[in-house]
Design an enzyme around this catalytic site. Structure first.
Site, PDB file in Angstrom:
ATOM      1  N   PRO A   2       0.828  -1.198   0.000  1.00 50.20           N
ATOM      2  CG  PRO A   2      -0.781  -1.573   1.620  1.00 50.20           C
ATOM      3  CD  PRO A   2       0.543  -2.070   1.145  1.00 50.20           C
ATOM      4  CD  GLU A   3       4.149   2.490  -2.211  1.00 47.40           C
ATOM      5  OE1 GLU A   3       4.441   3.444  -1.466  1.00 47.40           O
ATOM      6  OE2 GLU A   3       4.905   1.523  -2.378  1.00 47.40           O
TER       7      GLU A   3
END
Length: 271
Positions: A2-3
Site C-alpha cells: 500500500p502506497e
C-alpha cells in the site's frame, strides 16, 4: 505494498465514522514490526479525535497521545460495527463505541505504535525523515528542483526514497515519470527546471487520480469499507511490459532498479 493513495483512500473510508469514538478495548494479536509501546488497557477510555495521514502512516489523534498505524507490505484496515472472531492474520482490534477497527496483515510488516505526541521521540523515529507531502499544497516546484540538484542517483530511486517527496511508490513513480517524459534512469541532478516542473505536476496529477480511483488493487488491497481500487486498470506503463505504448505504440520495457521493477517507454521517455 500500500502506497500513499491506498493509505489516503483507507483514511477517508473510516475517518468520519471513527471520529469522536470512545475506545472500549484494544486487542493485539501476534507481534508486529514494532511494539505498541504502551499497555493496551491503558488506552481504554481514550477518545479518538480524528484520523490524519503522514506519508504512509495513519495518525489516530487521541485525547491523550496518538496511534500511528502502518499497513506494511500486505496490510489493510477494516472498520465495521462488529467483527467476526479474529483469524491468524488479524493483529489488532481497536474496539470503540462506534465500531471495531481491525488490522489484517498476512506478512506482519505493519505496525501499531502509541506515542505521547507527534513531536515525541517515538513518533519522530518513524516520521522525522519523511519528505514533503505532495497533495497538501506544500509541495513546491522550486524546493523540489533544489533538492533534486543535490541527488546523483537515478530519479526513480530518489522518488522511491521518500525523503524529498513522500509517498511516490513504485507504481506511481513509473506513471509520473512517463507522464513527464523522463527516463527512470536519468540522474536527478541532471534534470532541467522545465523537466522538474513537468515531473512535479505529473506527481500531483497521478497521485490525485489514484486516490479518485480508490488506489491500486494489484493483490489484496481493499479500503476500510472492503472496496478495491481501479487505478491499475488505466496505468500507462506499470505492469505493461511488452504491450504497446498508449501514446506511440512502442513496446513498453521493464527493468530492475533497486530490486523493484520499473516500466517505461523508450520512445516517450528521454534520458
Amino acid at each position: 505494498m500500500p502506497e500513499l493513495p491506498e493509505v489516503e483512500v483507507t483514511r477517508r473510508s473510516f475517518a468520519d465514522r471513527i471520529a469522536s469514538a470512545k475506545i472500549l478495548a484494544l486487542h493485539m494479536g501476534k507481534p508486529l514490526r514494532w511494539p505498541l509501546g504502551v499497555l493496551p488497557q491503558s488506552l481504554v477510555g481514550r477518545q479518538v479525535f480524528g484520523v490524519r495521514r503522514r506519508g504512509k502512516y495513519l495518525l489516530l489523534d487521541l485525547d491523550q497521545g496518538l496511534l500511528l498505524v502502518h499497513l506494511g507490505m500486505s496490510g489493510s484496515l477494516n472498520f465495521a460495527s462488529t467483527q467476526a472472531e479474529p483469524g491468524p492474520h488479524d493483529h489488532m482490534d481497536l474496539v470503540t463505541d462506534r465500531g471495531v477497527l481491525r488490522l489484517h496483515d498476512p506478512r506482519r510488516f505493519g505496525a501499531v505504535v502509541w506515542a505521547p505526541s507527534e513531536d515525541s521521540p517515538q513518533a519522530q523515529k518513524l516520521l522525522g525523515r519523511l519528505g514533503v507531502e505532495p497533495l497538501n499544497g506544500q509541495f513546491e516546484v522550486a524546493a523540489f528542483a533544489d533538492a533534486l540538484k543535490k541527488r546523483q542517483s537515478a530519479i526513480k530511486q530518489v522518488l522511491l526514497a521518500g525523503d524529498v517527496v513522500v509517498g511516490v511508490g513504485n507504481i506511481y513513480a513509473s506513471e509520473a515519470l512517463f507522464m513527464a517524459g523522463i527516463r527512470p534512469t536519468t540522474k536527478a541532478s541532471r534534470l532541467s527546471r522545465p523537466r522538474v516542473a513537468r515531473l512535479h505536476a505529473a506527481i500531483i496529477k497521478v497521485l490525485t487520480r489514484a486516490v479518485e480511483q480508490g488506489g491500486s488493487s494489484l493483490k489484496d488491497f481493499v479500503s476500510a469499507e472492503g472496496r478495491t481500487g481501479y487505478f491499475q486498470l488505466e496505468a500507462a506503463v506499470y505492469g505493461r511490459a511488452g504491450e504497446p505504448c498508449r501514446v506511440c505504440a512502442t513496446p513498453i520495457r521493464s527493468m530492475l532498479q533497486g530490486q523493484r521493477t520499473t516500466f517505461y517507454c523508450p520512445q516517450c521517455q528521454k534520458p
